[in-house]
Design a protein around this motif. Structure first.
Motif, mmCIF file in Angstrom:
data_model
loop_
_atom_site.group_PDB
_atom_site.id
_atom_site.type_symbol
_atom_site.label_atom_id
_atom_site.label_comp_id
_atom_site.label_asym_id
_atom_site.label_seq_id
_atom_site.Cartn_x
_atom_site.Cartn_y
_atom_site.Cartn_z
ATOM 1 N N ARG A 10 -2.299 -7.227 -3.106
ATOM 2 C CA ARG A 10 -3.157 -7.206 -1.911
ATOM 3 C C ARG A 10 -3.814 -5.834 -1.782
ATOM 4 O O ARG A 10 -3.231 -4.812 -2.164
ATOM 5 C CB ARG A 10 -2.324 -7.513 -0.667
ATOM 6 N N THR A 11 -5.038 -5.834 -1.255
ATOM 7 C CA THR A 11 -5.747 -4.589 -0.978
ATOM 8 C C THR A 11 -5.849 -4.401 0.528
ATOM 9 O O THR A 11 -6.200 -5.342 1.256
ATOM 10 C CB THR A 11 -7.158 -4.604 -1.602
ATOM 11 N N PHE A 12 -5.510 -3.202 1.007
ATOM 12 C CA PHE A 12 -5.530 -2.889 2.434
ATOM 13 C C PHE A 12 -6.589 -1.827 2.717
ATOM 14 O O PHE A 12 -6.719 -0.859 1.967
ATOM 15 C CB PHE A 12 -4.171 -2.364 2.902
ATOM 16 N N ALA A 13 -7.335 -2.016 3.784
ATOM 17 C CA ALA A 13 -8.286 -0.992 4.220
ATOM 18 C C ALA A 13 -7.518 0.128 4.910
ATOM 19 O O ALA A 13 -6.379 -0.058 5.360
ATOM 20 C CB ALA A 13 -9.308 -1.602 5.176
ATOM 21 N N ALA A 14 -8.135 1.301 4.986
ATOM 22 C CA ALA A 14 -7.518 2.408 5.723
ATOM 23 C C ALA A 14 -7.278 1.979 7.161
ATOM 24 O O ALA A 14 -8.083 1.268 7.764
ATOM 25 C CB ALA A 14 -8.422 3.633 5.667
ATOM 26 N N GLY A 15 -6.151 2.399 7.715
ATOM 27 C CA GLY A 15 -5.838 1.985 9.074
ATOM 28 C C GLY A 15 -4.721 2.811 9.669
ATOM 29 O O GLY A 15 -4.059 3.589 8.976
ATOM 30 N N PRO A 16 -4.494 2.637 10.975
ATOM 31 C CA PRO A 16 -3.461 3.415 11.669
ATOM 32 C C PRO A 16 -2.061 2.931 11.308
ATOM 33 O O PRO A 16 -1.878 1.912 10.640
ATOM 34 C CB PRO A 16 -3.767 3.142 13.149
ATOM 35 N N SER A 63 1.481 3.555 7.161
ATOM 36 C CA SER A 63 0.109 3.980 7.452
ATOM 37 C C SER A 63 -0.665 4.028 6.139
ATOM 38 O O SER A 63 -0.106 4.292 5.070
ATOM 39 C CB SER A 63 0.078 5.343 8.149
ATOM 40 N N VAL A 64 -1.969 3.753 6.237
ATOM 41 C CA VAL A 64 -2.853 3.699 5.076
ATOM 42 C C VAL A 64 -3.967 4.718 5.292
ATOM 43 O O VAL A 64 -4.971 4.417 5.933
ATOM 44 C CB VAL A 64 -3.439 2.285 4.886
ATOM 45 N N PRO A 65 -3.801 5.955 4.771
ATOM 46 C CA PRO A 65 -4.834 6.972 4.979
ATOM 47 C C PRO A 65 -6.170 6.596 4.342
ATOM 48 O O PRO A 65 -7.231 6.953 4.851
ATOM 49 C CB PRO A 65 -4.240 8.225 4.307
ATOM 50 N N ARG A 66 -6.112 5.876 3.210
ATOM 51 C CA ARG A 66 -7.303 5.436 2.474
ATOM 52 C C ARG A 66 -7.041 4.040 1.942
ATOM 53 O O ARG A 66 -5.889 3.608 1.872
ATOM 54 C CB ARG A 66 -7.596 6.384 1.318
#
Length: 250
Positions: A10-16, A63-66
């Motif tokens: 899976r690919t995740f977008a940057a987010g909190p 958390s996903v910084p990028r």
């Protein structure tokens, strides 16, 4: 009936930061980008070619910084034993990476695994459970008190320039001596050591993000000497920045 083990990419977008908890043992592998994981007052950076092994029912924060791409493998608690620790980040061996890729054929389904697939997932569990006994050093300093967490956040925001400890103490409303004591009590390190660790972890994120030259990354994270950056990076990870980046790729 859900499979005893299954995998997905899976690919995740940057987010909190968000809460995360599943009822299976969870092997989380980053293949592009980097994640931050936090649990029980500790935090880890998960760059490519590393994995996190998370115990079933264990609540963590992610958390996903990028943007990041991950490969995940979930094991039923009756199929694999409890991991060596509730949450561990470690380097994937070539064998483990090959097994993760091979297990990617079997996603979540009501159809039972074939005997071959069960053997593969069992082998992956055996290999990664063993690797988890040797954690990676990419641990992020985390505080418990609001003042220290704010001081760490302010430090992280200023990694690319000179940071004065006295200024941080004033901004969080503590005397320098009191803030120094908080760092020792809550992170087990001095502020200077925490600053150094945070700069190196930011460098790892930059190395994972693309092909930015190592020299530029060194200056981006606050080092004025490439040799000093290389020495500090190798002391933490056991590899040069160039070798560490190369390990992200198959």
């Amino acid at each position: 009936m859900t499979r005893k083990a299954y995998s997905f990419v899976r690919t995740f977008a940057a987010g909190p930061t968000r809460d995360f908890c599943v009822d299976r043992h969870y092997l989380l592998c980053a293949s592009a980008g980097a994640l931050r994981l936090e649990a029980q007052g500790r935090a880890w950076l998960l760059p490519p070619a590393r994995a996190a092994l998370i115990e079933a029912g264990r609540a963590i924060q992610v958390s996903v910084p990028r943007p990041v791409t991950t490969a995940s493998v979930l094991f039923d608690t009756g199929f694999a034993p409890p991991p060596p620790a509730p949450l561990t980040v470690f380097d994937l061996s070539p064998l483990a990476r090959s097994l993760v890729a091979e297990c990617g054929t079997w996603g979540d389904s009501d159809q039972p695994l074939t005997a071959y697939a069960e053997t593969l997932f069992a082998a992956l569990a055996a290999v990664t459970w063993r690797l988890a006994e040797q954690p990676s050093p990419v641990v992020v300093p985390v505080g418990r008190s609001p003042e220290l967490r704010r001081a760490l956040r302010l430090t992280e925001e200023r990694l690319d320039r000179e940071v004065r400890f006295e200024d941080l103490a004033q901004e969080v409303g503590l005397a320098p001596r009191s803030l120094a004591r908080r760092f020792s009590d809550e992170t087990g390190m001095t502020w200077r050591a925490a600053l150094r660790r945070m700069r190196l972890l930011r460098a790892i994120e930059e190395l994972a993000a693309g092909d930015t030259p190592v020299t530029k990354i060194a200056f981006m994270v606050g080092y004025t000497s490439l040799s000093a950056f290389n020495a500090a990076f190798q002391e933490l990870t056991g590899r040069t920045p160039t070798d560490y980046r190369a390990s992200f790729r198959p």
